[in-house]
Scaffold this active site. Structure first.
Site, short mmCIF file in Angstrom:
data_model
loop_
_atom_site.label_atom_id
_atom_site.label_comp_id
_atom_site.label_asym_id
_atom_site.label_seq_id
_atom_site.Cartn_x
_atom_site.Cartn_y
_atom_site.Cartn_z
N ASP A 67 6.96 -1.30 6.25
CA ASP A 67 6.90 -0.28 5.22
C ASP A 67 7.66 1.20 5.36
OD1 ASP A 67 5.53 -1.41 3.30
OD2 ASP A 67 3.46 -0.86 4.12
N ASP A 106 3.95 19.02 -33.72
CA ASP A 106 4.44 17.94 -32.98
C ASP A 106 3.55 17.54 -31.77
OD1 ASP A 106 6.72 17.69 -34.71
OD2 ASP A 106 7.81 18.90 -33.63
N ASN A 133 3.16 -4.83 9.24
CA ASN A 133 3.33 -4.38 8.06
C ASN A 133 3.47 -2.97 7.98
OD1 ASN A 133 2.58 -4.87 5.25
ND2 ASN A 133 1.20 -3.24 5.37
N ASP A 165 13.94 15.00 -35.00
CA ASP A 165 14.59 15.55 -36.13
C ASP A 165 15.87 15.76 -36.21
OD1 ASP A 165 14.49 16.92 -38.76
OD2 ASP A 165 13.41 18.50 -37.96
N GLU A 174 0.82 -1.28 0.10
CA GLU A 174 -0.06 0.04 0.01
C GLU A 174 1.22 1.19 -0.01
OE1 GLU A 174 0.44 -1.15 4.48
OE2 GLU A 174 0.23 -2.10 2.26
N ASN A 179 5.11 -14.33 4.49
CA ASN A 179 4.50 -14.14 5.84
C ASN A 179 2.99 -14.67 5.80
OD1 ASN A 179 7.07 -13.55 6.81
ND2 ASN A 179 6.77 -11.43 6.91
#
Length: 851
Positions: free
Chosen positions: A692, A599, A688, A333, A291, A663
């Site tokens: 993180d 372009d 968790n 170009d 997440e 896990n």
């Protein structure tokens, strides 16, 4: 004035000037600042696609609207209703901290990128409150009075009311290469095509020479450029980054649904509380989902954008950095990319092709006394010549250049003798010549010699040289001179000009090829010139495909041909767009470098659109990346920066999916055999979250040279294989931990949960030092912040069971001997992962996919 949906555009184009001023409620002195502010609120900004407002609020809502966040908040609410206040509080705190960290870091990174974009905002000279000011182009409104000069981009559609020798380049809108003369017209005749109206200047065009003042009658989407703007507002084809992200999300979703349903069914089948089983299943899903990926991506790319800004590259869209790193083909170009775009004198040659110093002196005299806006040819002649060789001359008169005669003459005098010197296009000068110089002699010019001179000019063109003819004659004294006086001229010869190669361009192209980026040249120049330049810069002397050949091919055949072709000549902007889409359809990641209005669609459709700071505004608006200078060396540095960013994002994905999968799989299996939950939902979420937190420092990590050697592409199969290879190793150590805790230490539920929390967080956090490199982990040095964060989170995991929070979390203190086991397990786990990872990982892009 009318509503923005019904602007008086037609009336302002065709009506007399007095009526235009009344319709726009304006005057030559311009608008008052207060009135301009009212009109800006009414008509909106002068840009093709208005900026989104409330971006911060939308970003926060996006984070809060994440399905997993909503599920967790619902679980916290249900826990509170059931008077499980401790669990509800912990879940709410973890969710709040996650969302806050995601939002703050992402928002700060986006703001940094926006500040970089503001540095290249186009401006215009506008009269406000009676004074001329330089304002951002987006602030222009109908009724504003603007001032234009040579080199300016026209900032909006406007009606001329004052102009002097004004010539405007409209090739970007009409395809006409020659500049068009513009002048005010109080009572114009209606024009069927707006670009043909001589009294109107249009957004996206540029001033070649002269000066003018005009009143704006259309801005933003109401301009003649509105059809291109509408195309740009449509969703562009899916980029490589978007495809990879979508495929990765699909992989995660399938895995999450499988584990969630399995855990829920197992819990219910074993007679556990349904709410507890649901919360455990949700916690498993959260544990498996990366997440923090949006935040990791945003921070990584923002750091790359800031580093690229120091190298004079502005990143407008952060995701473009990863597409930059994935780029395989760069379409651009020839002019100002392989060549400098500057004009220099190559030589002065007579009718026989022999060098002529006198010719260069005459050309110098003509350029010196020209009073109009000097062309690049004039600047080159003056830079090359010697002023002392024309000393003593005084200017008498000038016959200005126009696009019908295609020549310019000046009359100068020295020692009482007047001479008219003409310079211009070879055919138009030669047709006025009756003589030619051969050494010191003057000989008649016949048809055969004139044809031979024209062939000589053509031969120079075939060799990539631009050519101007120079002629002269003595003229009598008279009050003024006109085009009719350009007769019986003496042909002196040709001045040839070259566009030099960019210094070091061959080495730069070789470096790009070495790093997996190949150039394809899309030029409007003739095929021989394009082929010659490509050979000079090391792109090979291969056949060049022309625009006429492209029109005879279908899209599939064009894609096959474009893969095998290095250079295209005489191609229009529409043909460039076709080539780009054909290559993209064959699975290539495409970068497009462009600077013109036409372009813009190609810049919009490419995986990464690249423009330059002096490009037309719409090209910069359409681009993802803007180069402050047109330098492929800088672009090469940006490509490598994109690959570094991609490599750090991939580190997070590989770690998060493999460790989390292992896990979560262990937990799902543990539910089958254990009389209690291997971890409570709160413990899973905390595990968790701490993991993180450690990974938020990955954007600062160094990247191995192997990771930037070739284009990096999303390879979901590789991520899946890595997850399925490393995940079971993680689970194997988890099961070993289960055995040690239950059999060796006779653990209760609280001790088991605390022990496994420590072991799982230790192994999955420290494994970053192995996964982050394909080389020897002891030789590849991680960043200091990554080391501190990873070690800090590991220490926190070890200390948590000894803190007052242990009771709240349901932890029991593990014995000291258990920590010795964790150290041994972590060491052997890292060694085993290091041995396996080389068989699974390859920091190379997968081959192009046919779709």
């Amino acid at each position: 004035m009318n509503d923005a949906r019904d602007r008086p555009v037609a009336a302002c184009i065709d009506a007399p000037l007095d009526e235009v001023w009344r319709t726009l409620a304006s005057a030559p002195q311009g608008l008052a600042a207060e009135e301009a502010a009212h009109r800006a609120a009414r008509y909106g900004p002068n840009e093709a696609a208005p900026r989104r407002r409330g971006a911060a609020a939308l970003a926060l809502l996006a984070f809060l609207g994440n399905p997993l966040v909503l599920i967790l908040l619902l679980a916290a609410a249900v826990s509170a209703l059931l008077r499980e206040f401790a669990g509800a509080s912990i879940i709410a705190v973890i969710v709040t901290m996650s969302v806050a960290l995601n939002f703050v870091l992402s928002y700060r990174s986006q703001r940094a990128a926006e500040r970089l974009r503001d540095e290249i905002a186009p401006t215009a000279s506008v009269r406000r409150d009676g004074a001329w000011r330089e304002l951002p182009r987006r602030e222009l409104v109908p009724g504003d009075v603007i001032r234009l000069g040579a080199g300016d981009r026209v900032p909006a559609d406007a009606r001329l009311f004052d102009a002097r020798s004004l010539y405007v380049q409209q090739a970007a809108l009409t395809g006409e290469s020659a500049p068009v003369e513009k002048a005010p017209d109080d009572r114009p005749r209606p024009a069927t095509v707006l670009a043909e109206a001589r009294h109107v200047v249009l957004l996206g065009t540029s001033v070649v020479s002269g000066t003018a003042q005009a009143v704006v009658f259309a801005t933003g989407r109401a301009t003649a450029f509105g059809d291109v703007a509408a195309l740009l507002s449509a969703r562009p084809p899916e980029t490589e980054f978007e495809r990879g992200l979508a495929n990765f999300a699909s992989l995660i979703m399938r895995t999450v649904v499988f584990l969630l349903l399995s855990a829920l069914l197992i819990g219910v089948a074993r007679g556990r509380d349904p709410l507890e089983s649901l919360m455990f299943a949700v916690a498993l899903a959260v544990g498996l989902t990366p997440e923090f990926l949006p935040m990791i991506v945003t921070v990584t790319l923002a750091r790359g954008a800031v580093r690229m800004a120091r190298q004079r590259v502005i990143v407008k869209h952060l995701a473009a950095i990863e597409d930059f790193g994935s780029m395989q083909l760069l379409l651009c170009d020839k002019t100002a990319t392989l060549t400098t775009g500057e004009t220099r004198v190559e030589a002065g040659i007579d009718a026989d092709g022999q060098p002529s110093a006198r010719l260069l002196d005459l050309a110098y005299l003509n350029s010196l006394y020209e009073s109009g806006i000097r062309s690049p040819f004039d600047s080159a002649i003056l830079a090359h010549g010697d002023a002392s060789r024309v000393a003593g001359y005084a200017r008498i008169d000038e016959i200005p250049f126009d696009f019908e005669r295609r020549r310019l003459s000046v009359v100068a005098v020295r020692d009482g003798a007047r001479v008219l010197v003409t310079k211009g296009a070879p055919a138009q000068v030669l047709e006025r010549c009756a003589w030619h110089e051969r050494g010191e002699r003057r000989e008649p010019m016949d048809a055969a010699l004139r044809s031979r001179c024209l062939r000589l000019a053509e031969d120079c063109g075939q060799r990539g040289l631009r050519v101007l003819a120079v002629a002269w004659r003595e003229v009598p004294a008279q009050p003024a001179y006109r085009g009719e006086d350009e007769i019986d001229l003496v042909f002196a010869g040709f001045v040839t000009f070259t566009d030099p190669l960019v210094p070091g361009i061959a080495a730069t192209l070789a470096a790009l090829r070495r790093d997996g980026v190949h150039l394809k040249i899309l030029s409007g120049d003739d095929a021989p010139l394009v082929q010659r330049v490509c050979a000079q810069v090391g792109l090979g002397d291969h056949p060049v495909v022309t625009g006429a050949g492209i029109d005879r091919l279908g899209d599939a055949a064009l894609g096959h041909l474009a893969e095998r072709t290095t250079a295209f000549a005489r191609v229009s902007p529409a043909q460039k767009h076709r080539i780009l889409l054909a290559l993209k359809a064959r699975g290539h990641v495409i970068g497009f470098l462009g600077d013109g209005v036409n372009d813009a669609p190609s810049l919009h459709a490419a995986d990464v659109g690249i423009s330059v700071a002096n490009a037309v505004d719409v090209a910069k608006d359409s681009a993802d990346i803007v180069l402050r200078e047109r330098d492929l060396g800088v672009l090469h540095d940006g490509v490598l920066e994109g690959r570094r960013a991609f490599a750090n994002v991939m580190k997070y994905l590989l770690m998060a999916t493999s460790s989390n999968f292992g896990n979560m799989f262990s937990m799902a299996v543990g539910v089958l055999f254990l009389p209690f939950l291997p971890m409570t939902p709160v413990q899973i979420l905390l595990n968790n979250f701490l993991y993180d937190i450690a990974q938020t420092t990955l954007p600062t990590d160094a990247v191995d040279a192997a990771a930037v050697r070739k284009p990096q592409r999303w390879n979901v199969a590789q991520i899946r294989n890595f997850m399925l290879a490393i995940g079971p190793i993680s689970s194997l150590y988890d099961f070993l931990t289960f055995y040690v805790l239950l059999v060796v230490f006779g653990a209760s539920a609280a001790l088991f949960q605390a022990g496994w929390f420590v072991e799982s967080l230790t192994t999955q956090t420290l494994v970053v030092f192995v996964i982050r490199t394909l080389g020897n982990p002891l030789r590849s040095r991680p960043s200091t912040t990554l080391v501190l964060a990873s070690v800090g989170v590991t220490c926190l995991a070890w200390l948590l069971p000894f803190t007052p929070l242990a009771a709240l979390l349901g932890f029991e203190r593990p014995p000291a001997a258990y920590y010795a086991f964790v150290l041994a397990a972590a060491a052997t786990y890292l060694a085993l992962v290091a041995a396996v990872r080389r068989r699974v990982l390859a920091w190379r892009s997968s081959p192009p996919r046919r779709r």
